[in-house]
Design a protein around this motif. Structure first.
Motif, PDB file in Angstrom:
ATOM      1  N   SER A  62     117.104 -45.680 -76.557  1.00 14.98           N
ATOM      2  CA  SER A  62     117.551 -45.947 -75.134  1.00 14.98           C
ATOM      3  C   SER A  62     117.810 -44.309 -74.650  1.00 14.98           C
ATOM      4  CB  SER A  62     118.965 -46.459 -75.226  1.00 14.98           C
ATOM      5  OG  SER A  62     119.059 -47.793 -75.615  1.00 14.98           O
ATOM      6  N   TYR A  63     117.899 -43.449 -75.326  1.00 10.84           N
ATOM      7  CA  TYR A  63     117.896 -42.234 -74.806  1.00 10.84           C
ATOM      8  C   TYR A  63     116.774 -41.398 -74.507  1.00 10.84           C
ATOM      9  CZ  TYR A  63     123.229 -42.407 -76.118  1.00 10.84           C
ATOM     10  OH  TYR A  63     124.491 -42.706 -76.417  1.00 10.84           O
ATOM     11  N   MET A  64     115.662 -41.884 -75.287  1.00 14.39           N
ATOM     12  CA  MET A  64     114.470 -41.205 -75.548  1.00 14.39           C
ATOM     13  C   MET A  64     113.286 -42.015 -74.520  1.00 14.39           C
ATOM     14  SD  MET A  64     114.008 -40.161 -79.268  1.00 14.39           S
ATOM     15  CE  MET A  64     112.248 -40.064 -79.380  1.00 14.39           C
ATOM     16  N   GLU A  65     113.454 -43.176 -74.428  1.00 16.99           N
ATOM     17  CA  GLU A  65     112.285 -43.988 -73.990  1.00 16.99           C
ATOM     18  C   GLU A  65     111.824 -43.644 -72.514  1.00 16.99           C
ATOM     19  OE1 GLU A  65     113.132 -48.397 -74.303  1.00 16.99           O
ATOM     20  OE2 GLU A  65     114.901 -48.071 -72.666  1.00 16.99           O
ATOM     21  N   GLU A  66     112.764 -43.226 -71.642  1.00 17.03           N
ATOM     22  CA  GLU A  66     112.628 -42.975 -70.194  1.00 17.03           C
ATOM     23  C   GLU A  66     111.782 -41.449 -70.230  1.00 17.03           C
ATOM     24  OE1 GLU A  66     114.724 -41.670 -66.122  1.00 17.03           O
ATOM     25  OE2 GLU A  66     115.810 -42.556 -67.594  1.00 17.03           O
ATOM     26  N   PHE A  67     111.799 -40.676 -71.407  1.00 14.23           N
ATOM     27  CA  PHE A  67     111.355 -39.470 -71.155  1.00 14.23           C
ATOM     28  C   PHE A  67     110.026 -39.104 -72.053  1.00 14.23           C
ATOM     29  CE2 PHE A  67     115.657 -39.619 -70.357  1.00 14.23           C
ATOM     30  CZ  PHE A  67     115.668 -38.970 -68.985  1.00 14.23           C
TER      31      PHE A  67
ATOM     32  N   SER B 102     121.878 -28.918 -77.185  1.00 16.01           N
ATOM     33  CA  SER B 102     122.403 -30.287 -76.669  1.00 16.01           C
ATOM     34  C   SER B 102     123.664 -30.060 -75.598  1.00 16.01           C
ATOM     35  CB  SER B 102     122.475 -31.338 -77.372  1.00 16.01           C
ATOM     36  OG  SER B 102     123.592 -31.022 -78.274  1.00 16.01           O
ATOM     37  N   GLY B 103     124.227 -28.920 -75.820  1.00 13.04           N
ATOM     38  CA  GLY B 103     125.697 -28.697 -75.139  1.00 13.04           C
ATOM     39  C   GLY B 103     125.328 -27.881 -73.749  1.00 13.04           C
ATOM     40  N   MET B 104     123.786 -27.355 -73.978  1.00 13.09           N
ATOM     41  CA  MET B 104     123.681 -26.550 -72.940  1.00 13.09           C
ATOM     42  C   MET B 104     122.702 -27.387 -72.027  1.00 13.09           C
ATOM     43  SD  MET B 104     122.773 -22.952 -74.626  1.00 13.09           S
ATOM     44  CE  MET B 104     124.219 -21.715 -75.355  1.00 13.09           C
ATOM     45  N   THR B 105     122.002 -28.231 -72.286  1.00  9.87           N
ATOM     46  CA  THR B 105     120.967 -29.131 -71.466  1.00  9.87           C
ATOM     47  C   THR B 105     121.325 -30.532 -72.015  1.00  9.87           C
ATOM     48  OG1 THR B 105     119.339 -29.165 -73.289  1.00  9.87           O
ATOM     49  CG2 THR B 105     119.539 -27.152 -71.683  1.00  9.87           C
ATOM     50  N   ASP B 106     120.524 -31.379 -71.229  1.00  9.04           N
ATOM     51  CA  ASP B 106     120.514 -32.809 -71.587  1.00  9.04           C
ATOM     52  C   ASP B 106     119.543 -33.309 -72.782  1.00  9.04           C
ATOM     53  OD1 ASP B 106     118.122 -32.876 -70.289  1.00  9.04           O
ATOM     54  OD2 ASP B 106     118.771 -34.590 -68.790  1.00  9.04           O
ATOM     55  N   ALA B 107     119.205 -32.353 -73.227  1.00  9.27           N
ATOM     56  CA  ALA B 107     118.011 -32.458 -74.255  1.00  9.27           C
ATOM     57  C   ALA B 107     118.649 -33.432 -75.457  1.00  9.27           C
ATOM     58  CB  ALA B 107     117.555 -31.388 -74.924  1.00  9.27           C
TER      59      ALA B 107
END
Length: 207
Positions: free
Chosen positions: A65-70, A171-176
């Motif tokens: 779910s977190y990956m599929e849009e990107f 991941s704490g600095m970006t939404d990666a």
């Protein structure tokens, strides 16, 4: 988005079914716990297996779910990290989402290659000069390898290695999303918003 809504509803229904079954099995254990011939260890192992099955389903569902849009390549990553895990080949993979991450990393070796499980596995093969850093992914492209990520400044479990600290840091600095395979244990995890989550890839035949 109707498809995703239906898929999520199905997932939650399956989780409820699993939890109801676990509740029923737990109640049976409670009711029979004083019986001298009960194999409590066997019963607990059964519950453990049920929770593991739930965890595999949930971690795969949420990561997809977190990956599929990107990136459309969730299946390729699943194959790759599962194989890397089995072989205990350490890996660190950054999935860029909305935030540009290159300003937060020390850039490594450009690749600009199409995503494939076999290529990902070869990059992290021990002895490959690119295997020590992070692989950067944008959409359907392996952008670069051997990138250095910022380590978290948060107090974390001392057992966590450099890869895990780097995953938490970026991941704490970006939404990666940052996928990690431990070289010591082979365990998989992913970091989101500065939090590390254990990951169990669901059997590919069920995906």
């Amino acid at each position: 988005m109707i498809y995703r809504t239906n898929e999520e509803a199905t997932f939650k229904t399956e989780m409820k079914t699993h939890l109801i079954q676990i509740e029923m099995d737990t109640n049976k254990i409670i009711e029979s716990i004083d019986q001298t011939d009960q194999c409590l260890l066997c019963e607990l192992e059964s519950l453990h297996d049920q929770f593991n099955a739930m965890h595999a389903e949930a971690s795969s569902f949420y990561l997809q779910s977190y990956m599929e849009e990107f990136t459309p390549a969730f299946a390729e990553f699943s194959i790759a990290i599962e194989q890397l895990s089995k072989q205990k080949h350490g890996a660190l993979i950054v999935i860029q989402r909305r935030d540009e991450v290159e300003n937060f990393i020390q850039k490594g070796t450009p690749l600009h290659a199409r995503i494939s499980a076999s290529l990902i596995e070869s990059i992290f093969y021990p002895g490959n000069p690119l295997h020590d850093g992070a692989l950067l992914v944008k959409e359907n492209t392996l952008v670069s390898a051997a990138n250095l990520l910022p380590l978290t400044s948060k107090k974390v479990n001392p057992s966590l290695g450099t890869r895990h600290r780097a995953a938490i840091g970026l991941s704490g600095m970006t939404d990666a999303l940052v996928l990690v395979v431990s070289e010591e244990t082979g365990k998989m995890s992913f970091a989101k918003e500065g939090v590390l989550y254990p990951l169990t890839v669901k059997d590919r035949s069920q995906m």
